[in-house]
Design an enzyme around this catalytic site. Structure first.
Site, PDB file in Angstrom:
ATOM      1  N   LYS A  20     -11.885  -1.883   7.206  1.00 28.89           N
ATOM      2  CA  LYS A  20     -11.149  -2.777   8.092  1.00 28.89           C
ATOM      3  C   LYS A  20     -11.618  -2.616   9.535  1.00 28.89           C
ATOM      4  CE  LYS A  20      -8.300  -3.376   4.459  1.00 28.89           C
ATOM      5  NZ  LYS A  20      -7.624  -2.407   3.571  1.00 28.89           N
ATOM      6  N   TRP A  29       0.850  -1.206   0.000  1.00 30.29           N
ATOM      7  CA  TRP A  29       0.000   0.000   0.000  1.00 30.29           C
ATOM      8  C   TRP A  29       0.881   1.249   0.000  1.00 30.29           C
ATOM      9  CZ3 TRP A  29      -4.312  -1.382  -1.750  1.00 30.29           C
ATOM     10  CH2 TRP A  29      -4.975  -2.530  -1.312  1.00 30.29           C
ATOM     11  N   ASP A  66      -1.516   6.677   6.461  1.00 27.52           N
ATOM     12  CA  ASP A  66      -2.557   5.737   6.031  1.00 27.52           C
ATOM     13  C   ASP A  66      -2.850   4.822   7.217  1.00 27.52           C
ATOM     14  OD1 ASP A  66      -4.106   3.716   4.991  1.00 27.52           O
ATOM     15  OD2 ASP A  66      -2.759   3.218   3.326  1.00 27.52           O
TER      16      ASP A  66
END
Ligand SMILES: *Cc1c(COP(=O)(O)O)cnc(C)c1O
Length: 357
Positions: free
Chosen positions: A192, A101, A168
């Site tokens: 999530k 990511w 993030d």
């Protein structure tokens, strides 16, 4: 059979949130209408948006210098929205490459300005978090990924740096208290640890907004979303509603300190078993970087992989297979996962080891 949901994302949400959300789909606030069939300008929905914003402020302990936005496009859209809004072509930002990511965020940022990659653990299959770096005071920001969902690593000590941190936090938002003053911007896809897929939380220092005045399409401009209270266009009403319910649940269960305590207990029980069990080994090379959200592990004997997944399945354990790019197993233990599910996994691991003598 009762399921123990170890999915990595979309992932487990509190049971009580699910039943309340289900009710809102059929009859929202006894209005005789579904939440899905009223205007986002209706005062009933505006109250939801206001409460969601307020809960973010309370849970993270934000003062008035931060804006709270609910956007769409997933965390992946933040990979380009961040540099599009915060980085000019003649400016530079620092990134740490701690996983795929992070590396996607780096790739996108390069289109907007200079990107300094201060460290990367890619050569070691992202099995630890790079730490030995210094950030120049002239950088616009330092971009970090707090929890590397795919590799099972998590930042446990925030670096001392002379610039705002952009982070993030898709897979560990609201899992623990944060030193909020270090952060210029935090973003998190909801699916999530916060709600259903479809909404992305962005918390940003107001002073970082509005500096770049050209080249930003309205829908990608934080300033525009801030001025319009996240309703410049139709916001993702249902994901925002369910996220709001999840934040209420977090608040009623001790806030971020309560979540941290619960997550530490789950993590320490799981990792104690992992370290004691002769059939399994951890996938993270530096123990201090082990994640409390996603625990990656491997069978010592690769032939044990499928038989272990079979006994897990028989015990109602779902979602334990590792990400397709890394293999092995991954136990995702987000806020809503009960301690009981971790205990079931641990006992299945013990029984498996015993059955193999
Ligand atoms: C899942 C995830 C993403 C991608 O989120 P999308 O909402 O699918 O774009 C980005 N970063 C991290 C850390 C993630 O866990």
């Amino acid at each position: 059979m009762k399921k123990h949901n170890f999915n990595a994302g979309p992932a487990i949400l509190p049971k009580s949130v699910m039943s309340e959300a289900a009710l809102a789909v059929t009859d929202f606030n006894n209005s005789g209408l579904s939440l899905l069939e009223i205007s986002h300008r209706d005062k009933a929905f505006i109250a939801v948006m206001d409460e969601a914003q307020q809960l973010v402020v309370e849970l993270l302990g934000l003062d008035d210098s931060y804006a709270v936005l609910f956007l769409s496009g997933g965390a992946s859209s933040q990979f380009f929205m961040v540099p599009m809004n915060l980085l000019a072509h003649d400016q530079s930002a620092s990134y740490v490459d701690s996983g795929s990511w992070a590396s996607k965020a780096i790739k996108e940022a390069k289109a907007f300005g200079n990107v300094n990659v201060l460290g990367s653990s890619k050569k070691d299959n992202y099995s630890y978090i790079p730490k030995d770096y210094t950030v120049d005071v002239k950088e616009q920001y330092l971009h970090l990924t707090s929890n590397n969902t795919i590799y099972g690593t998590q930042i446990h000590e925030w670096p001392e740096v002379p610039v705002p941190i952009v982070c993030d936090m898709s897979s560990d938002i609201f899992s623990r208290p944060l030193p909020i003053e270090k952060f210029g911007l935090i973003y998190a896809g909801a699916q999530k640890n916060m709600g259903p897929a479809g909404v992305t939380l962005v918390v940003v220092k107001k002073e970082l907004l509005g500096k770049k005045t050209s080249g930003i399409p309205s829908m990608l401009d934080y300033q525009i979303h801030f001025e319009n209270e996240s309703s410049y266009n139709t916001p993702p009403v249902f994901p925002i509603y369910v996220s709001m319910l999840t934040m209420r649940w977090i608040k009623n269960n001790g806030g971020l300190a309560g979540m941290a305590k619960h997550n530490e207990e789950k993590g320490s029980r799981f990792y104690n078993e992992l370290d004691a069990n002769p059939l399994f080994k951890g996938a993270v090379s530096v123990n201090a970087d082990r994640s409390l959200m996603n625990a990656n592990f491997l069978p010592v004997n690769p032939d044990d992989e499928n038989p272990f997944l079979d006994v897990c399945k028989a015990a109602g354990i779902v979602g334990l297979k590792g990400h397709r790019s890394v293999g092995g197993f991954r136990a995702s233990m987000y806020n809503a996962l009960p301690l009981e599910s971790v205990d079931v996994l641990i006992s299945v691991m013990r029984d498996f080891a015993q059955s193999r003598g």
